[in-house]
Design an enzyme around this catalytic site. Structure first.
Site, PDB file in Angstrom:
ATOM      1  N   CYS A 117       0.841  -1.196   0.000  1.00  0.00           N
ATOM      2  CA  CYS A 117       0.000   0.000   0.000  1.00  0.00           C
ATOM      3  C   CYS A 117       0.882   1.254   0.000  1.00  0.00           C
ATOM      4  CB  CYS A 117      -0.990  -0.031   1.164  1.00  0.00           C
ATOM      5  SG  CYS A 117      -2.351   1.155   0.984  1.00  0.00           S
ATOM      6  N   HIS A 174      -3.790  -4.945  -0.505  1.00  0.00           N
ATOM      7  CA  HIS A 174      -3.403  -5.504   0.789  1.00  0.00           C
ATOM      8  C   HIS A 174      -3.429  -7.029   0.707  1.00  0.00           C
ATOM      9  CE1 HIS A 174      -3.311  -1.889   3.353  1.00  0.00           C
ATOM     10  NE2 HIS A 174      -4.202  -1.434   2.495  1.00  0.00           N
ATOM     11  N   GLU A 212      -2.549  -9.120   2.911  1.00  0.00           N
ATOM     12  CA  GLU A 212      -2.990  -9.678   4.191  1.00  0.00           C
ATOM     13  C   GLU A 212      -4.505  -9.663   4.336  1.00  0.00           C
ATOM     14  OE1 GLU A 212      -2.692  -5.272   5.047  1.00  0.00           O
ATOM     15  OE2 GLU A 212      -1.693  -6.740   3.760  1.00  0.00           O
TER      16      GLU A 212
END
Length: 217
Positions: free
Chosen positions: A81, A193, A195
């Site tokens: 990001c 992202h 994750e």
């Protein structure tokens, strides 16, 4: 087990990134000072918020020069990001802010209108599919995922690489192409992202860990 160093400069979903990396088999060291990056073979740079705040915090912690030196020495690097955006030469978010200039380019706002002239919401929040850019996916964290795999974005700005060969992947948002991932040697940046991107995101992180492990002794 592969050791990854996470740059913790007070920005980013550190806990979520750390947990995802551990899940895919990495040993993680969270670094709050530049000295802790000594001899790092692979580092992850997260980031959430405004570019200016993130790069200022990174510099205040003394990370700038060590990250540059590690990049020059062939260390595996993954920016996530805003952690991707700070790899650029500069950002135009709330003024001009100097970046690390590791992947030359400019960070600019994503389009506010579709190609048909309709208003496009900013920030870009949600799932979009990945498409191959100018660089091949082989030998990168994306090499084990399929074209058009969905990943999760939350952003209003994107990194435009100066060299089109550094564009690894893009996504489409409202009919516009948005830079999703960049690559220069062993240095990678993803605007989305991983994750938060389910199986696809974990596979990307797992591949990054494997690439780093392949050169560790």
């Amino acid at each position: 087990m592969t050791m990854l160093h996470i740059c913790d400069y007070g920005s980013g979903n550190i806990h979520n990134v750390e947990r995802a990396l551990v899940r895919v088999g990495a040993e993680v060291r969270r670094c709050t000072s530049a000295e802790e990056l000594d001899n790092a073979r692979a580092i992850v740079i997260p980031g959430v918020g405004a570019f200016g705040d993130c790069i200022s915090a990174l510099r205040e912690r003394g990370f700038e020069d060590p990250i540059r030196e590690l990049a020059a020495s062939g260390t595996w690097i993954l920016g996530i990001c805003v952690g991707m955006q700070i790899l650029a030469t500069h950002s135009e978010e709330f003024g001009i802010h100097r970046g690390l200039d590791i992947i030359p380019g400019a960070v600019r706002m994503i389009p506010g209108k579709t190609p048909d002239g309709e208003s496009l919401k900013r920030p870009h929040v949600g799932w979009s599919n990945l498409h191959s850019g100018g660089a091949h996916w082989e030998g990168t964290p994306l090499e084990k995922i399929r074209q058009e795999s969905p990943v999760y974005f939350v952003h209003s700005y994107q990194l435009h690489p100066a060299d089109p060969n550094h564009l690894l992947a893009y996504a489409r948002y409202g009919g516009c192409d948005i830079v999703a991932a960049v690559r220069r040697g062993r240095i990678f940046g993803v605007q989305f992202h991983p994750e938060k991107s389910g199986f696809t995101g974990l596979k990307i992180l797992e591949t990054f860990v494997s690439l780093a492990a392949s050169t560790q002794t």
